[in-house]
Scaffold this active site. Sequence first.
Site, short mmCIF file in Angstrom:
data_model
loop_
_atom_site.label_atom_id
_atom_site.label_comp_id
_atom_site.label_asym_id
_atom_site.label_seq_id
_atom_site.Cartn_x
_atom_site.Cartn_y
_atom_site.Cartn_z
N CYS A 1 7.60 110.61 -5.93
CA CYS A 1 8.66 111.56 -6.25
C CYS A 1 8.09 112.72 -7.06
O CYS A 1 8.46 113.88 -6.86
CB CYS A 1 9.76 110.85 -7.02
SG CYS A 1 11.11 111.92 -7.48
N CYS B 1 13.35 106.49 -8.91
CA CYS B 1 13.29 107.82 -9.47
C CYS B 1 14.51 108.63 -9.03
O CYS B 1 14.66 108.93 -7.85
CB CYS B 1 12.01 108.45 -8.94
SG CYS B 1 11.97 110.19 -9.00
#
Length: 395
Positions: free
Chosen positions: A100, A200
């Site tokens: 991410c 995330c």
Amino acid sequence: MKRVVVGLSGGVDSSVAAYLLKEQGYEVIGLFMKNWHDDSVTISNECPWLEDSNDALLVAEKLGIPFQTVDLSEQYKEKIVDYMFNEYEQGRTPNPDVLCNREIKFDVFMKIALSLGADYVATGHYCRKGTIQKDGKEIFQLLAGIDANKDQSYFLCQLSQEQLAKSLFPIGELTKPEVRDIAMQLDLVTAEKKDSQGLCFIGKVRLPEFLQQQLQPKEGLIYEVAANDKIYSQEIPTFSSLEDQLAFEAEGISYTSENGKVVGKHQGAHYFTIGQRKGLNVGGTKEALFIIATDVKTNTIYTGQGASHPGLFKKTLLVKPSEIHWIREDLSLKNGETMEVMARIRYRQALQKATLYQFKSGLYVSFDEPQSAITEGQFVAWNIGDELVGSGVIS
């Protein structure tokens, strides 16, 4: 005044990061990333991103900075979620947080920030950025955060020089309690908010349920392999070269049903990962069962009793050539070269002494001490002192 776009996540760390930058005289803009709203893959009944974006807005108002939300859910689905499903399907265990950062926060998000005329992007990561001069060139360093208990440099192990050049980490010099104190003094809504867990930016995710929405359950067998099984006392062959020896050590053991006894059933080998002990639902053993291997082709899980089971440990791992990443490109190894480093194979693991060996076939990371649960698909990162200089995907 340089302009900085802060990724306001609705947590305390990014809130304080925005405040510190404003104090330092930057022109600060808060941007909230909305990374998920795919109802076909429900994640939980709660909607944490709404709450988070609300908190981020309240913080921006309190600090008197402009605020907007950007919807990155399409890119997130393509670059993170689809990748995760694919990795799990192949029996690997990806790290969505590292990904991410590389693919979303410091790529897609950074491009949006720069298009808004930003000079930098800032996040609430506990790490620091250093700058050195080498051969008349400016080189950026990724350094551990001062708070050893919270150091998050590992999550940024895939960043490039270009990404680091445009990044700021305002809270890297602070400890978590100091960050909370600042937020309390400012009376920020996020001051006592718990740290987010789970994927995330997706919020409250239970991984097996999440995976089951794409990967069909299929029943398979769980085997238990005894710690004294003959497979652990096999004679080690003689090697014609160091590379052959490292390849052998990195290969690991191939188990078959003959190595163990059936102790239970599972709903799909691709939901499980090496070193895992929860979720097996097998009772009656003296010590907890740990997963020592999974085989998605035969849909089989192999387990062993106790955290010191020999099947959990390995000394060497391989990173394939295409997966080797140097933040410090000036330090990268040529074939035949070696380097002594401190390395870790997961977040929050203490750094371990290791040696890197670069060959045409890839980069071998050989630890001084055997490591528990080296897991394919996860990231190994290596340091020199408190500087993280490179990383790679464990193959």
